[in-house]
Design an enzyme around this catalytic site. Structure first.
Site, short mmCIF file in Angstrom:
data_model
loop_
_atom_site.label_atom_id
_atom_site.label_comp_id
_atom_site.label_asym_id
_atom_site.label_seq_id
_atom_site.Cartn_x
_atom_site.Cartn_y
_atom_site.Cartn_z
N THR A 51 0.83 -1.21 0.00
CA THR A 51 0.00 0.00 0.00
C THR A 51 0.86 1.25 0.00
OG1 THR A 51 -1.72 -1.22 1.19
CG2 THR A 51 -1.88 1.18 1.21
N TYR A 139 5.62 -11.76 5.63
CA TYR A 139 4.48 -11.32 4.82
C TYR A 139 4.19 -12.41 3.80
CZ TYR A 139 1.71 -7.91 2.06
OH TYR A 139 0.72 -7.24 1.38
N LYS A 167 2.09 -11.43 8.62
CA LYS A 167 0.98 -10.75 7.96
C LYS A 167 0.43 -11.74 6.95
CE LYS A 167 -0.50 -6.89 5.09
NZ LYS A 167 -0.13 -5.71 4.28
N VAL A 207 -3.41 -5.88 9.77
CA VAL A 207 -2.63 -4.85 9.09
C VAL A 207 -3.47 -4.45 7.89
CG1 VAL A 207 -0.52 -4.27 7.84
CG2 VAL A 207 -0.42 -5.80 9.83
#
Length: 294
Positions: A51, A139, A167, A207
């Protein structure tokens, strides 16, 4: 069930990276946005993730962004710095750079494009975790990287003293539940539609990209669940669905939809800004959410 460990907080925002109209990094706007997110309920921030347009920001910009956000929110708010890349050596360098700039943790994505086998994935994460004294959030987002961090690999990586969190964007609730139950890894949902389901089976929090625009609404879901009111948590979660669908499942990247709702400057190419029709739809859904949760 014992409360999950939350090494970086519970409601984390995957923060956008503001740019000026000419496309340059805007550290002042980043600081203001970060401070507003914390005031509205985020207890942790993730910088330079997907993001945050990390593929198109330079190493120097990543450090400048981190220092600006740290100055804006102070030392009491956990900041996790995205340092992932397709190159282990580069990732190690970014990790050390983030440590020096004041990060509290590292977000490390699976190496992408080269599609390394699981032993190489494991070695990559271990090398990065060995490079600094900071705790690491893995991640797992195979839809973008092309490579899953398989549950068996996660079980082994959980033994590393600095690998503390995940995540989770694997869309494998069964596998995630098994790893949560078998390890002390703090799981953070990276997919808004799974925030509540994962939290219900022991995740530490989320998140969230949507948190850039609706942090209070996201936090309220987890607050209700923690209070034991699962029906209210489900109701609040349903209120978020229309905005989540438009922001995260409309065919536009979350960076694009978040910036369409914020005065945060353009996105960097190859991304393109949202069109008028998409922006109008986002604004309607956002206003409806605000009206329903006031």
């Amino acid at each position: 069930m014992n409360a999950p460990v939350t090494p970086f907080g519970r409601t984390l925002c995957a923060m956008i990276t503001p740019f000026t109209e000419s496309g340059e990094l805007d550290p002042d706007a980043a600081g203001r946005h970060a401070a507003a997110l914390v005031a509205d309920g985020c207890d942790g921030l993730v910088l330079s993730g997907t993001t945050g347009e990390s593929p198109t920001t330079t190493d120097t910009e990543k450090t400048t962004l981190l220092r600006a956000v740290r100055a804006a929110v102070g030392d009491g708010v956990p900041i996790v710095a995205g340092v992932g890349s397709a190159d282990t050596r580069h990732t190690v360098g970014l990790a050390r750079q983030a440590e020096q700039a004041g990060a509290d943790g590292l977000l490390v994505v699976t190496p992408y494009y080269s599609r390394p086998p699981q032993p190489a994935v494991e070695a990559h994460f271990a090398r990065v975790a060995d490079a600094t004294g900071l705790p690491v959030m893995l991640y797992d987002i195979p839809g973008r990287t092309g490579t899953r961090i398989e549950p068996e690999t996660l079980l082994r990586l959980a033994e590393h003293p600095r690998i503390v969190a995940v995540k989770d964007c694997a869309y494998d609730l069964l596998g995630s539940t098994e790893v949560i139950g078998a390890t002390s890894l703090a799981y953070y949902s990276g997919c808004e539609e799974l925030n509540l389901p994962l939290y219900a089976v022991g995740a530490a929090g989320c998140v969230s990209t949507v948190a850039n625009v609706a942090p209070r609404a996201l936090r309220a879901v987890l607050d209700a669940f923690d209070a034991g009111d699962t029906a209210e948590a489900a109701r609040l979660n349903r209120l978020l669905v229309p905005l989540t669908r438009l922001m995260m499942a409309s065919g536009l990247p979350g960076t694009v939809t978040a910036k369409a709702l914020l005065d945060a400057g353009p996105v960097r190419e190859p991304l393109q800004p949202a069109g008028r029709e998409a922006t109008d739809g986002l604004r309607r859904a956002y206003e409806e959410l605000l009206a329903a949760t006031d």
